[in-house]
Enzyme design. Sequence first.
Site, PDB file in Angstrom:
ATOM      1  N   THR A   1      -5.258  -7.085  10.701  1.00  0.00           N
ATOM      2  CA  THR A   1      -5.552  -5.834   9.983  1.00  0.00           C
ATOM      3  C   THR A   1      -5.107  -4.618  10.779  1.00  0.00           C
ATOM      4  O   THR A   1      -4.482  -3.697  10.234  1.00  0.00           O
ATOM      5  CB  THR A   1      -7.071  -5.727   9.711  1.00  0.00           C
ATOM      6  OG1 THR A   1      -7.471  -6.882   8.971  1.00  0.00           O
ATOM      7  CG2 THR A   1      -7.408  -4.471   8.922  1.00  0.00           C
TER       8      THR A   1
ATOM      9  N   ARG B   1       2.616  -6.229   9.406  1.00  0.00           N
ATOM     10  CA  ARG B   1       1.867  -5.103   9.987  1.00  0.00           C
ATOM     11  C   ARG B   1       2.418  -4.711  11.362  1.00  0.00           C
ATOM     12  O   ARG B   1       2.445  -3.518  11.698  1.00  0.00           O
ATOM     13  CB  ARG B   1       0.384  -5.426  10.025  1.00  0.00           C
ATOM     14  CG  ARG B   1      -0.238  -5.296   8.619  1.00  0.00           C
ATOM     15  CD  ARG B   1      -1.576  -5.923   8.556  1.00  0.00           C
ATOM     16  NE  ARG B   1      -2.289  -5.675   7.303  1.00  0.00           N
ATOM     17  CZ  ARG B   1      -3.268  -6.456   6.855  1.00  0.00           C
ATOM     18  NH1 ARG B   1      -3.643  -7.510   7.553  1.00  0.00           N
ATOM     19  NH2 ARG B   1      -3.876  -6.169   5.715  1.00  0.00           N
TER      20      ARG B   1
ATOM     21  N   LYS C   1       0.818  -1.219   0.000  1.00  0.00           N
ATOM     22  CA  LYS C   1       0.000   0.000   0.000  1.00  0.00           C
ATOM     23  C   LYS C   1       0.856   1.277   0.000  1.00  0.00           C
ATOM     24  O   LYS C   1       2.061   1.232   0.283  1.00  0.00           O
ATOM     25  CB  LYS C   1      -0.932  -0.027   1.217  1.00  0.00           C
ATOM     26  CG  LYS C   1      -1.972  -1.157   1.170  1.00  0.00           C
ATOM     27  CD  LYS C   1      -2.995  -1.003   2.293  1.00  0.00           C
ATOM     28  CE  LYS C   1      -4.028  -2.117   2.244  1.00  0.00           C
ATOM     29  NZ  LYS C   1      -5.085  -1.913   3.271  1.00  0.00           N
TER      30      LYS C   1
ATOM     31  N   TYR D   1     -12.350  -1.952  -4.051  1.00  0.00           N
ATOM     32  CA  TYR D   1     -12.886  -2.116  -2.695  1.00  0.00           C
ATOM     33  C   TYR D   1     -14.410  -1.983  -2.648  1.00  0.00           C
ATOM     34  O   TYR D   1     -14.959  -1.670  -1.587  1.00  0.00           O
ATOM     35  CB  TYR D   1     -12.249  -1.094  -1.754  1.00  0.00           C
ATOM     36  CG  TYR D   1     -10.862  -1.470  -1.255  1.00  0.00           C
ATOM     37  CD1 TYR D   1     -10.659  -2.624  -0.483  1.00  0.00           C
ATOM     38  CD2 TYR D   1      -9.758  -0.672  -1.527  1.00  0.00           C
ATOM     39  CE1 TYR D   1      -9.398  -2.965  -0.012  1.00  0.00           C
ATOM     40  CE2 TYR D   1      -8.486  -1.008  -1.049  1.00  0.00           C
ATOM     41  CZ  TYR D   1      -8.315  -2.158  -0.294  1.00  0.00           C
ATOM     42  OH  TYR D   1      -7.072  -2.498   0.186  1.00  0.00           O
TER      43      TYR D   1
ATOM     44  N   HIS E   1      -2.314  -5.414   1.662  1.00  0.00           N
ATOM     45  CA  HIS E   1      -3.620  -6.078   1.524  1.00  0.00           C
ATOM     46  C   HIS E   1      -3.364  -7.490   1.042  1.00  0.00           C
ATOM     47  O   HIS E   1      -2.448  -7.714   0.246  1.00  0.00           O
ATOM     48  CB  HIS E   1      -4.481  -5.344   0.480  1.00  0.00           C
ATOM     49  CG  HIS E   1      -5.646  -6.174   0.006  1.00  0.00           C
ATOM     50  ND1 HIS E   1      -6.818  -6.267   0.706  1.00  0.00           N
ATOM     51  CD2 HIS E   1      -5.786  -7.002  -1.065  1.00  0.00           C
ATOM     52  CE1 HIS E   1      -7.641  -7.106   0.070  1.00  0.00           C
ATOM     53  NE2 HIS E   1      -7.035  -7.552  -1.008  1.00  0.00           N
TER      54      HIS E   1
ATOM     55  N   ARG F   1      -1.730 -14.355   4.865  1.00  0.00           N
ATOM     56  CA  ARG F   1      -2.428 -13.681   5.966  1.00  0.00           C
ATOM     57  C   ARG F   1      -1.632 -13.786   7.268  1.00  0.00           C
ATOM     58  O   ARG F   1      -1.613 -12.854   8.071  1.00  0.00           O
ATOM     59  CB  ARG F   1      -3.852 -14.217   6.101  1.00  0.00           C
ATOM     60  CG  ARG F   1      -4.679 -13.863   4.861  1.00  0.00           C
ATOM     61  CD  ARG F   1      -6.092 -14.392   4.901  1.00  0.00           C
ATOM     62  NE  ARG F   1      -6.931 -13.648   5.826  1.00  0.00           N
ATOM     63  CZ  ARG F   1      -7.442 -12.440   5.595  1.00  0.00           C
ATOM     64  NH1 ARG F   1      -7.189 -11.817   4.446  1.00  0.00           N
ATOM     65  NH2 ARG F   1      -8.193 -11.842   6.473  1.00  0.00           N
TER      66      ARG F   1
ATOM     67  N   ASN G   1      -2.110   0.353   6.682  1.00  0.00           N
ATOM     68  CA  ASN G   1      -1.606  -0.895   7.261  1.00  0.00           C
ATOM     69  C   ASN G   1      -0.702  -1.679   6.307  1.00  0.00           C
ATOM     70  O   ASN G   1      -0.577  -2.894   6.429  1.00  0.00           O
ATOM     71  CB  ASN G   1      -2.765  -1.738   7.805  1.00  0.00           C
ATOM     72  CG  ASN G   1      -3.704  -2.224   6.734  1.00  0.00           C
ATOM     73  OD1 ASN G   1      -3.622  -1.804   5.584  1.00  0.00           O
ATOM     74  ND2 ASN G   1      -4.598  -3.128   7.082  1.00  0.00           N
TER      75      ASN G   1
ATOM     76  N   GLU H   1      -9.591 -10.704  -7.571  1.00  0.00           N
ATOM     77  CA  GLU H   1      -8.645  -9.607  -7.397  1.00  0.00           C
ATOM     78  C   GLU H   1      -7.463  -9.735  -8.362  1.00  0.00           C
ATOM     79  O   GLU H   1      -6.995  -8.735  -8.911  1.00  0.00           O
ATOM     80  CB  GLU H   1      -8.172  -9.557  -5.943  1.00  0.00           C
ATOM     81  CG  GLU H   1      -9.304  -9.147  -5.009  1.00  0.00           C
ATOM     82  CD  GLU H   1      -8.951  -9.179  -3.526  1.00  0.00           C
ATOM     83  OE1 GLU H   1      -9.822  -8.799  -2.725  1.00  0.00           O
ATOM     84  OE2 GLU H   1      -7.824  -9.567  -3.159  1.00  0.00           O
TER      85      GLU H   1
ATOM     86  N   PHE I   1     -15.527   3.967   6.550  1.00  0.00           N
ATOM     87  CA  PHE I   1     -14.153   4.332   6.181  1.00  0.00           C
ATOM     88  C   PHE I   1     -13.895   4.233   4.680  1.00  0.00           C
ATOM     89  O   PHE I   1     -12.767   4.439   4.230  1.00  0.00           O
ATOM     90  CB  PHE I   1     -13.143   3.471   6.947  1.00  0.00           C
ATOM     91  CG  PHE I   1     -13.317   1.979   6.768  1.00  0.00           C
ATOM     92  CD1 PHE I   1     -12.855   1.333   5.632  1.00  0.00           C
ATOM     93  CD2 PHE I   1     -13.964   1.228   7.741  1.00  0.00           C
ATOM     94  CE1 PHE I   1     -13.019  -0.040   5.466  1.00  0.00           C
ATOM     95  CE2 PHE I   1     -14.128  -0.153   7.582  1.00  0.00           C
ATOM     96  CZ  PHE I   1     -13.661  -0.780   6.436  1.00  0.00           C
TER      97      PHE I   1
END
Length: 139
Positions: free
Chosen positions: A92, A103, A10, A50, A116, A86, A113, A127, A58
């Site tokens: 998250t 993270r 990100k 998204y 993704h 993950r 964060n 995706e 948010f």
Amino acid sequence: ALERTFSIIKPDATKRNLTGAINAKFEAAGLRIVAQKRIHLTKAQAGAFYAVHAERPFYDELCEFMASAPIVAQVLEGEGAIAKNREVMGATNPADADAGTIRAEFAQSVGENSVHGSDAPETAAEEIAYFFSGLELVG
Ligand code: CMP
């Protein structure tokens, strides 16, 4: 089974030159980067990606953030790649992330964060297809 998952590094992470440090964690965990590109999304493109979160409070902030600087879109391949990714990312919210996860080490907040990752095989396929053509996946 050998799986593929979709990953994004990100804007908060690309701005801080953390692409290599994050990729090192993926590779150390046995995840192979089989596709990767740096792109700067428009807010509309981030919003479409998204769309599932469109009703969340948010959502607007999330789309602004994802369009605020370049991202690195990736496809990661490995045994149980979705769950493994993950694990490597951590929770998250960085405040809840286990020590040693991406993270825990790099994220700045629940919004900023750093990464993704897809949450299931169906979303991974969707995706990946949003960002890459089949020809761009080099296993
Ligand atoms: P990601 O896995 O990319 O999917 C949706 C994102 O929404 C999530 O990571 C978070 O970065 C973001 N998000 C979740 N909760 C909040 C929140 N309370 N405020 C801002 N962003 C959030």
